[in-house]
Design a protein around this motif. Structure first.
Motif, short mmCIF file in Angstrom:
data_model
loop_
_atom_site.label_atom_id
_atom_site.label_comp_id
_atom_site.label_asym_id
_atom_site.label_seq_id
_atom_site.Cartn_x
_atom_site.Cartn_y
_atom_site.Cartn_z
N GLU A 77 0.83 -1.21 0.00
CA GLU A 77 0.00 0.00 0.00
C GLU A 77 0.87 1.26 0.00
O GLU A 77 0.57 2.23 -0.69
N ALA A 78 1.96 1.24 0.77
CA ALA A 78 2.87 2.39 0.80
C ALA A 78 3.53 2.59 -0.56
O ALA A 78 3.66 3.72 -1.03
N ILE A 79 3.89 1.50 -1.22
CA ILE A 79 4.46 1.59 -2.56
C ILE A 79 3.44 2.18 -3.52
O ILE A 79 3.76 3.03 -4.34
N GLY A 80 2.20 1.75 -3.41
CA GLY A 80 1.13 2.28 -4.26
C GLY A 80 0.97 3.79 -4.10
O GLY A 80 0.78 4.51 -5.08
N ARG A 81 1.07 4.27 -2.86
CA ARG A 81 0.98 5.71 -2.62
C ARG A 81 2.15 6.44 -3.27
O ARG A 81 1.98 7.49 -3.88
N GLN A 82 3.34 5.86 -3.17
CA GLN A 82 4.52 6.48 -3.78
C GLN A 82 4.38 6.53 -5.30
O GLN A 82 4.77 7.51 -5.93
N MET A 83 3.82 5.48 -5.89
CA MET A 83 3.62 5.47 -7.34
C MET A 83 2.64 6.57 -7.75
O MET A 83 2.76 7.13 -8.84
#
Length: 109
Positions: A77-83
């Motif tokens: 989920e954190a990676i998704g936010r960064q993307m």
């Protein structure tokens, strides 16, 4: 100091991991020239650590720091936010039960 392109760094990193039989997958291909890189270390037990490159002013060096760690789903989920913030972002997933990522080795900072 000359900076490497993102695609060159990713290729070199993957080759270094390959020498130790550590699988690494490109989850998201970012900008070849200057995209930032996130490394997700998946320990294959439901846990993960996401690393991002940062600049340490005290040492005047580029270093890898933990962006998030814990439950793999929370890391994703954190990676998704960064993307969502960075369309040029690279995301690599390293899979190693021993927790090896090699980011602390010479030349990978």
């Amino acid at each position: 100091m000359m900076r490497l392109t993102a695609s060159f760094w990713v290729s070199a990193y993957r080759k270094r991991l390959e020498m130790f039989n550590i699988p690494c997958f490109v989850v998201r291909h970012g900008d070849d020239m200057g995209g930032a890189v996130l490394i997700k270390l998946n320990t294959l037990d439901g846990q993960a650590v996401v690393y991002q490159r940062s600049f340490d002013l005290a040492s005047d060096q580029r270093i890898w720091v933990v962006l998030v760690e814990g439950d793999e789903r929370a890391c994703d989920e954190a990676i998704g936010r960064q993307m969502g913030f960075d369309p040029d972002l690279w995301v690599l997933e390293v899979e190693d039960r021993k927790g090896r990522h090699l980011l602390d080795e010479e030349g990978l900072g």
